[in-house]
Motif scaffolding. Structure first.
Motif, short mmCIF file in Angstrom:
data_model
loop_
_atom_site.label_atom_id
_atom_site.label_comp_id
_atom_site.label_asym_id
_atom_site.label_seq_id
_atom_site.Cartn_x
_atom_site.Cartn_y
_atom_site.Cartn_z
N TYR A 33 0.84 -1.20 0.00
CA TYR A 33 0.00 0.00 0.00
C TYR A 33 0.88 1.26 0.00
N ASP A 34 1.85 1.28 0.88
CA ASP A 34 2.71 2.46 1.02
C ASP A 34 3.52 2.75 -0.24
N ALA A 35 3.89 1.71 -0.97
CA ALA A 35 4.69 1.90 -2.19
C ALA A 35 3.97 2.79 -3.20
N LEU A 36 2.66 2.76 -3.19
CA LEU A 36 1.90 3.59 -4.12
C LEU A 36 2.05 5.08 -3.82
N ASP A 37 2.22 5.42 -2.55
CA ASP A 37 2.36 6.82 -2.15
C ASP A 37 3.82 7.28 -2.07
N ARG A 44 6.38 2.52 -8.77
CA ARG A 44 5.52 2.32 -7.59
C ARG A 44 4.61 1.13 -7.77
N TYR A 45 4.14 0.91 -9.01
CA TYR A 45 3.26 -0.24 -9.26
C TYR A 45 4.05 -1.55 -9.18
N SER A 46 5.26 -1.53 -9.70
CA SER A 46 6.11 -2.72 -9.64
C SER A 46 6.46 -3.07 -8.20
N LEU A 47 6.82 -2.05 -7.43
CA LEU A 47 7.15 -2.29 -6.02
C LEU A 47 5.93 -2.81 -5.26
N SER A 48 4.79 -2.20 -5.52
CA SER A 48 3.57 -2.61 -4.84
C SER A 48 3.24 -4.06 -5.16
N LEU A 49 3.34 -4.44 -6.42
CA LEU A 49 3.07 -5.83 -6.81
C LEU A 49 4.08 -6.81 -6.21
N THR A 50 5.31 -6.36 -6.08
CA THR A 50 6.33 -7.21 -5.47
C THR A 50 5.97 -7.51 -4.02
N TYR A 51 5.59 -6.48 -3.29
CA TYR A 51 5.18 -6.69 -1.90
C TYR A 51 3.90 -7.53 -1.82
N LEU A 52 2.99 -7.31 -2.75
CA LEU A 52 1.77 -8.12 -2.77
C LEU A 52 2.11 -9.58 -3.01
N SER A 102 -9.86 5.14 -2.53
CA SER A 102 -10.75 5.03 -1.37
C SER A 102 -11.19 3.59 -1.12
N TRP A 103 -11.43 2.81 -2.18
CA TRP A 103 -11.81 1.41 -1.98
C TRP A 103 -10.64 0.62 -1.42
N LEU A 104 -9.45 0.94 -1.90
CA LEU A 104 -8.24 0.27 -1.40
C LEU A 104 -8.00 0.65 0.06
N ASP A 105 -8.17 1.93 0.39
CA ASP A 105 -8.02 2.39 1.78
C ASP A 105 -8.96 1.62 2.70
N SER A 106 -10.19 1.50 2.27
CA SER A 106 -11.20 0.80 3.06
C SER A 106 -10.84 -0.68 3.23
N SER A 107 -10.39 -1.31 2.16
CA SER A 107 -10.06 -2.73 2.27
C SER A 107 -8.81 -2.94 3.13
N LEU A 108 -7.87 -2.01 3.10
CA LEU A 108 -6.70 -2.10 3.98
C LEU A 108 -7.13 -1.98 5.44
#
Length: 131
Positions: A33-37, A44-52, A102-108
């Motif tokens: 989540y944090d990688a996106l910000d 940022r998308y690559s890092l986020s997917l790596t953590y996912l 916002s949907w991602l924030d809520s799901s987190l």
């Protein structure tokens, strides 16, 4: 040692391991989540997917241990749905390059609350065994 004592020790080890896995899942989900910000551009998308991906490997191990040891109780299984929902929302944000998270924030938030409940449940189980 008796058979029941051996089984209790095995369960204690498995519950402790589940808590370690849960902590790792949570950490990697948070980093995804944090990688996106924290990063700009497509990295940022690559890092986020790596953590996912890292969180998903650990999540699968968590599920395996829980099911194989009869620990997938009503207190634990809600985590599975919350994790899958977070994963879905994150993939949607990345795929669409959506700036409205916002949907991602809520799901987190929902995942984090459930993770806390599961960790407390497992911690209480350990405390009750030690008594």
């Amino acid at each position: 040692m008796t058979k029941s004592t051996d089984r209790l020790e095995e369960m204690y080890t498995n519950v402790t391991y589940l808590r370690e896995l849960l902590s790792s899942i949570s950490s990697d989900v948070r980093h995804s989540y944090d990688a996106l910000d924290e990063h700009k551009g497509d990295i940022r998308y690559s890092l986020s997917l790596t953590y996912l991906s890292m969180s998903h490997q650990t999540f699968l191990e968590f599920k395996r241990v829980a099911y194989e040891n009869g620990l997938a109780s009503l207190e634990v299984t809600p985590l599975f749905e919350k994790y899958e929902h977070y994963k879905y929302q994150l993939k949607e944000v990345i795929t669409d390059r959506d700036t409205n998270t916002s949907w991602l924030d809520s799901s987190l938030s929902s995942f984090t609350e459930t993770k806390t409940s599961v960790d407390e449940f497992l911690g209480n189980w350990l405390k009750n065994v030690v008594k």
